[in-house]
Scaffold this active site. Structure first.
Site, mmCIF file in Angstrom:
data_model
loop_
_atom_site.group_PDB
_atom_site.id
_atom_site.type_symbol
_atom_site.label_atom_id
_atom_site.label_comp_id
_atom_site.label_asym_id
_atom_site.label_seq_id
_atom_site.Cartn_x
_atom_site.Cartn_y
_atom_site.Cartn_z
ATOM 1 N N CYS A 142 63.054 25.883 36.276
ATOM 2 C CA CYS A 142 64.492 25.616 36.250
ATOM 3 C C CYS A 142 64.987 25.317 34.826
ATOM 4 O O CYS A 142 64.911 26.177 33.969
ATOM 5 C CB CYS A 142 64.845 24.515 37.238
ATOM 6 S SG CYS A 142 66.627 24.459 37.625
ATOM 7 N N LYS A 163 78.236 24.861 40.993
ATOM 8 C CA LYS A 163 76.809 24.616 41.069
ATOM 9 C C LYS A 163 76.141 25.654 41.961
ATOM 10 O O LYS A 163 76.612 25.950 43.062
ATOM 11 C CB LYS A 163 76.537 23.207 41.615
ATOM 12 C CG LYS A 163 75.056 22.857 41.628
ATOM 13 C CD LYS A 163 74.813 21.428 42.123
ATOM 14 C CE LYS A 163 73.332 21.082 42.067
ATOM 15 N NZ LYS A 163 73.065 19.696 42.535
ATOM 16 N N HIS A 235 63.439 26.414 42.187
ATOM 17 C CA HIS A 235 62.575 25.271 42.498
ATOM 18 C C HIS A 235 61.711 25.602 43.714
ATOM 19 O O HIS A 235 61.930 25.083 44.816
ATOM 20 C CB HIS A 235 63.409 24.028 42.792
ATOM 21 C CG HIS A 235 63.978 23.359 41.581
ATOM 22 N ND1 HIS A 235 63.213 22.575 40.748
ATOM 23 C CD2 HIS A 235 65.232 23.360 41.071
ATOM 24 C CE1 HIS A 235 63.979 22.106 39.764
ATOM 25 N NE2 HIS A 235 65.203 22.575 39.943
ATOM 26 N N GLU A 237 58.969 24.546 44.368
ATOM 27 C CA GLU A 237 58.214 23.357 44.776
ATOM 28 C C GLU A 237 59.003 22.415 45.679
ATOM 29 O O GLU A 237 58.431 21.466 46.249
ATOM 30 C CB GLU A 237 57.750 22.588 43.533
ATOM 31 C CG GLU A 237 58.791 21.710 42.853
ATOM 32 C CD GLU A 237 59.801 22.466 42.002
ATOM 33 O OE1 GLU A 237 60.701 21.832 41.435
ATOM 34 O OE2 GLU A 237 59.685 23.711 41.911
ATOM 35 N N ARG A 249 73.643 12.921 47.568
ATOM 36 C CA ARG A 249 73.760 12.146 46.324
ATOM 37 C C ARG A 249 75.056 12.496 45.609
ATOM 38 O O ARG A 249 75.789 11.619 45.153
ATOM 39 C CB ARG A 249 72.554 12.450 45.424
ATOM 40 C CG ARG A 249 72.588 11.779 44.045
ATOM 41 C CD ARG A 249 71.699 12.521 43.066
ATOM 42 N NE ARG A 249 72.178 13.885 42.829
ATOM 43 C CZ ARG A 249 71.408 14.857 42.323
ATOM 44 N NH1 ARG A 249 70.145 14.629 42.021
ATOM 45 N NH2 ARG A 249 71.927 16.059 42.118
#
Length: 309
Positions: A142, A163, A235, A237, A249
């Site tokens: 990333c 985003k 990502h 992972e 969040r």
């Protein structure tokens, strides 16, 4: 085969509960084989979570791996206890005279800053330069991938209109490339970022090859022609709930984010998202460790310094 970690690392209990083979350091020392030495430069704020995610994938291979965790000396972590960092992490000063089979540079939530504005940028550049001769293959994730592409190849990142968050389809462009062996023609990987690199910029670099691309997320898996540098813009992972945790969040911060794309069933955030990328992630890390680390690095890592200095 297991990953070897310090005996009291918090990730051990989670991984053992998932039947991931983790070997405490004192047991591994009694084995007469050379494990792969992998350095993880963890730039993520929730370091214990990221440790667990990466160790889960690294521990699902037939190779014994010796893990070393690295933190930035020029940055103070706000989300991980000083005790954890002191016990389990080293600084670059403590490892710079060593050689490693592989290194992982994680993402970081700083992509909206210019690279030079990041408080640890100079230190990161020193580490990336050092990796050219002290690490055989480096796996960038990333923002870490964007930073590596910028440092090594001068490729800029660009701000996105919103985003990029969700689980996106990707197409394999080079099915015969060792990193892509065993992949289906299409596969899924999560992404979570505000910036991107442009495909045309990557293709201008003769030393790079785009191995997989997403129509929505852009170039996603990029390799140097030597395989000594790999750049993953997503990502792989991430856990099942990671994007959900990031979404809530941001909601709590008053950012008013959109729901992650292709993530919650029927875009209903009350329903647990399906985990549809774990097998791809496992294959990606297994191929890296096998074809670009285990099969390539010399038994005596000191040979790296002789060859690349």
């Amino acid at each position: 085969m297991p990953i070897k970690v310090q005996s009291h690392l918090p990730a051990i209990k989670v991984l053992e509960s998932e039947n991931i083979f983790v070997m405490p350091e004192d047991v591994a020392l009694r084995q007469d084989i050379r494990p792969l030495k992998i350095l993880i430069l963890n730039l993520m704020p929730t370091k214990i979570t990221t440790e667990t995610q990466l160790l889960r994938l690294l521990g699902n291979t037939p190779l014994q791996i010796d893990i070393e965790l690295l933190q930035m000396a020029t940055h103070k972590s706000k989300n991980t206890s000083p005790h954890h960092l002191t016990v389990f992490y080293k600084t670059f000063e403590q490892v710079k005279d060593q050689t490693f089979d592989g290194m992982i540079i994680t993402g970081a939530p700083v992509e909206q800053l210019e690279f030079e504005e990041v408080d640890y940028w100079d230190e990161l550049c020193e580490i990336m330069e050092w990796s050219k001769h002290n690490v055989y293959s480096t796996f960038h994730i990333c923002w870490g991938a964007q930073a590596g592409l910028y440092y090594h190849y001068g490729i800029k990142k660009y701000q996105l209109p919103e985003k990029l968050s969700g689980v996106y389809d990707h197409r394999v462009l080079s099915p015969l490339h060792p990193l892509m062996r065993g992949f289906d023609d299409t596969f899924k990987i999560p992404h979570s970022r505000y910036t991107t690199v442009r495909e045309k910029d990557v293709r201008r670099q003769l030393g790079l090859e785009i191995l997989a691309v997403s129509d929505e997320a852009g170039p996603s898996i990029i390799s140097s022609k030597t395989g000594r540098q790999l750049f993953i813009t997503g990502h792989a992972e991430y856990d099942r709930e990671t994007l959900a945790n990031e979404y809530y969040r941001d909601v709590n911060k008053g950012i008013h984010p959109k729901l992650p794309y292709h993530y919650f069933p029927d875009d209903d955030a009350s329903i647990d998202p399906p985990l549809v990328w774990r097998s791809n992630a496992t294959l990606l890390y297994t191929n890296w460790l096998n074809y670009f680390v285990y099969q390539q690095t010399p038994y005596d890592l000191a040979e790296l310094l002789k060859k690349y200095k």
